[in-house]
Write a protein that holds these residues in place. Sequence first.
Motif, PDB file in Angstrom:
ATOM      1  N   ILE B 188       0.803  -1.332   0.030  1.00 16.10           N
ATOM      2  CA  ILE B 188      -0.038  -0.032   0.019  1.00 16.10           C
ATOM      3  C   ILE B 188       0.952   1.395   0.013  1.00 16.10           C
ATOM      4  N   GLU B 189       1.854   1.154   0.824  1.00 19.46           N
ATOM      5  CA  GLU B 189       2.766   2.376   0.893  1.00 19.46           C
ATOM      6  C   GLU B 189       3.393   2.844  -0.504  1.00 19.46           C
ATOM      7  N   LYS B 190       3.877   1.781  -1.208  1.00 17.79           N
ATOM      8  CA  LYS B 190       4.715   1.982  -2.300  1.00 17.79           C
ATOM      9  C   LYS B 190       3.562   1.951  -3.482  1.00 17.79           C
ATOM     10  N   GLY B 191       2.385   1.524  -3.084  1.00 19.15           N
ATOM     11  CA  GLY B 191       1.373   2.000  -4.290  1.00 19.15           C
ATOM     12  C   GLY B 191       1.047   3.297  -4.297  1.00 19.15           C
ATOM     13  N   LYS B 192       0.912   3.898  -3.179  1.00 22.96           N
ATOM     14  CA  LYS B 192       0.564   5.445  -2.859  1.00 22.96           C
ATOM     15  C   LYS B 192       1.681   6.119  -3.653  1.00 22.96           C
ATOM     16  N   VAL B 193       2.900   5.673  -3.588  1.00 19.06           N
ATOM     17  CA  VAL B 193       3.965   6.430  -4.364  1.00 19.06           C
ATOM     18  C   VAL B 193       3.791   6.484  -5.844  1.00 19.06           C
ATOM     19  N   VAL B 194       3.395   5.182  -6.232  1.00 19.53           N
ATOM     20  CA  VAL B 194       3.196   4.949  -7.421  1.00 19.53           C
ATOM     21  C   VAL B 194       1.914   5.891  -8.116  1.00 19.53           C
ATOM     22  N   GLU B 196       0.969   8.658  -6.780  1.00 24.38           N
ATOM     23  CA  GLU B 196       1.201  10.173  -6.772  1.00 24.38           C
ATOM     24  C   GLU B 196       2.146  10.499  -7.865  1.00 24.38           C
ATOM     25  N   LYS B 197       3.006   9.462  -8.317  1.00 25.65           N
ATOM     26  CA  LYS B 197       3.876  10.026  -9.353  1.00 25.65           C
ATOM     27  C   LYS B 197       3.356   9.517 -10.720  1.00 25.65           C
ATOM     28  N   THR B 198       2.461   8.558 -10.865  1.00 23.81           N
ATOM     29  CA  THR B 198       2.354   8.326 -12.411  1.00 23.81           C
ATOM     30  C   THR B 198       0.731   8.556 -12.473  1.00 23.81           C
ATOM     31  N   GLY B 199       0.175   8.589 -11.479  1.00 22.98           N
ATOM     32  CA  GLY B 199      -1.516   8.624 -11.657  1.00 22.98           C
ATOM     33  C   GLY B 199      -2.272   7.282 -11.705  1.00 22.98           C
ATOM     34  N   LYS B 200      -1.348   6.200 -11.431  1.00 17.93           N
ATOM     35  CA  LYS B 200      -2.037   4.868 -12.017  1.00 17.93           C
ATOM     36  C   LYS B 200      -2.106   4.294 -10.470  1.00 17.93           C
ATOM     37  N   PRO B 201      -3.371   3.809 -10.277  1.00 16.93           N
ATOM     38  CA  PRO B 201      -3.555   2.800  -9.437  1.00 16.93           C
ATOM     39  C   PRO B 201      -2.841   1.374  -9.611  1.00 16.93           C
ATOM     40  N   THR B 271      -4.085  -0.170 -19.722  1.00 22.06           N
ATOM     41  CA  THR B 271      -3.140   0.669 -18.831  1.00 22.06           C
ATOM     42  C   THR B 271      -3.714   1.615 -17.858  1.00 22.06           C
ATOM     43  N   THR B 272      -5.143   1.189 -17.508  1.00 20.15           N
ATOM     44  CA  THR B 272      -5.678   2.197 -16.604  1.00 20.15           C
ATOM     45  C   THR B 272      -5.144   1.736 -15.221  1.00 20.15           C
TER      46      THR B 272
END
Lengths: 270, 438
Positions: B188-194, B196-201, B271-272
């Motif tokens: 979840i932590e890394k997912g939040k970074v992804v 934030e930086k790419t706009g992709k869940p 790639t949503t």
Amino acid sequence: MTKAKIRYFFAYAFLILVSFISVFPLLWMLISATNTSLDVIRGKMSFGTALVDNFKQLVQTTQIGQALINSFRNAFVLTIMSLLVCSLAGYAFEIYHDKWKDGVMKLLLLSMMVPFAATMIPLFTWFGKMNLINTTAGFMLPSISTAFLIFLFRQSSRSFPYEIVEAARLEGMSEIRIFTRIFVPIMKPTYAAAITVTFMNAWNSYLWPLVILQDKKSQTMPILISNLISGYTINYGVLMLAVSISTLPTILIFFVLQKNFTEGITGAVK
Amino acid sequence: MKRKLLSVTLMIAMVACLFTGCSKNDGSSKTGSNNAGSKTSDQVTLTVWCWDPKFNCFAMDTAGEIYAKDHPNVKVEVIETAWNDIQTKLTTAVTGQSNTLPDIILMQDNALAKNIINYPDAFFDLTNSGIKFDQFASFKTALGTVNGKNYSVPFDNGAAITCYRTDILEQAGYTIDDFTNITWKEFIEKGKVVLEKTGKPLLSNQAGSPDLLMLMMQSAGAWVLDENGKPNFKDNAVLKEVIDTYVELEKSGVLVEVNDWDQYVSSINSTTVAGAMNGCWIIATVTSAADQSGLWGVTNIPKLSCAGATNYSSQGGSSWLVCANSKNKDVAADFLGATFGGSVELYETILPSSGALATYLPAGESAAYAKPQDFFRGDTIYLKITEYASKVPQVSYGVYNYEARDAIGTAITKIVAGTDYNTAISEAQKELEFQMGQ
């Protein structure tokens, strides 16, 4: 712009919108049939160039020709038999007088409330004992006589002038001839409505053919489409092409009989 | 009068033709249409019900060809039947006491226990058939074992994997290794970074679908039914952690809910989202976007923090069963044992073109499994997945597995919408108990 014009403008705008919403799924189906699976998934809304490829794949991976023949034969034979039985029954319910007939009609109408899924297993057991599994007769028998069609013919017969029957009898016509020569031609719209409803139901029937027609060569179009959806990867282009092909006969029947269908369903007699 | 008589005769003949001429019944039901008898030289046709022509039907046809080399008298006839239709036809045949079942049926693993327990006389006990069950992933063999008897030959591997778009991870400063052997908290932590930086869940999931939750449950060796098959919702600490994790995934935006399966597939191919977590059969969906070749990577799933938690699980999968009233059941059992339970050649043949992954462990040692896959940046993903399959914890799905899953699906919809956890879970348990007639 006058008030009336504004009212017409909104009325037409509303009708155009509703028509578009109604036609959109069909349009989307046709568009998808010409696109690759990936294009369909990605929401492409314009006609593509994959129609031939989809058709080749459909023919190579399924027995669509056999399924079309099966569906057409089943629907055609069932429609003919159903019309023969139900129109006779509906006519008899109205023209002949018997103290039990209203009671029997009510019982028939009540039977419409029992879902087919509830009677399927006893029917299947019974048909198995009669060796009717994998036979066209096995497919047709439960649907040959339907309460809805008998009711439709009976209601239409109410507007059928009884004096004609009496006059024909006086002239010495047999009961069968009265039915075939006088009743059938007059009731054409009702027959058209009955053909449309029965053909569509038979063409689209799924559950009963699935269990009663288990032979590999007996596959019908709805079962073929079900198999196309059951893969781990669904080819949406091929699927939509199969659905389009499957829809054509029912659309054709409906448009050919459309005028009579409306009259028949309302019980009109010219 | 003559004309009338002729008309009536013709009508009767026409009706008779319709009933008999169109009849397809040649007097042979599928079951035992060809009696093997005691002589091995007798012609035998084994009829099989399975779904998906490119996957299961193809595998069965290939197995038939391999078996026919040593047994030229045995032919395999595959009747393509959707899984739901197999269940309907099976129920109708067994309840209606009809002998319309084929010789072999493919069954979803989720429904194995239910059907074997509900219809104990419908399936052939394969325990002493000579099939080497110890050569399959143990969790798969356990699914088809009831009262110590083996009823199913495991086939399709449902080992859970996570596929990631490595290019998107790289944009966020991560590699596939950063998502290997991690916990859900780290995910979840890394997912939040992804995000934030790419706009992709990172993930998508069908709203109200219990699949992801069940996948998480099994990874900890836990289930929503206890060993007696009774609901195990209340006071189930693993279920609580699973639901809390799911809610956090959803609230943080690391997981996005979609409406149906088509949208789920679309979210992956379009790639949503940057990843997909499911049974390994999801590879077929991922690879269908050929233009994304070389961009995807595969690794294991995150693990929960509870005792017994692992990075391995299973979702879906299927197994072969022999029908008890088949007149060819011994031939059918021998066929399954010699092919799906004994032929590396079979798995080597079906893997490249269908992606059908074995749970037959010796197949994992073949060269086909070690071949690098260009779509996944040259990774030997099939070896990876075979290894994952050997580590999946065993659970007992029980008879009311589908009903329990549905109840959890309803509960998660309510919880995501704001209902209190205890209320939703109590309602789910009551709903399941009602369905079980308790």
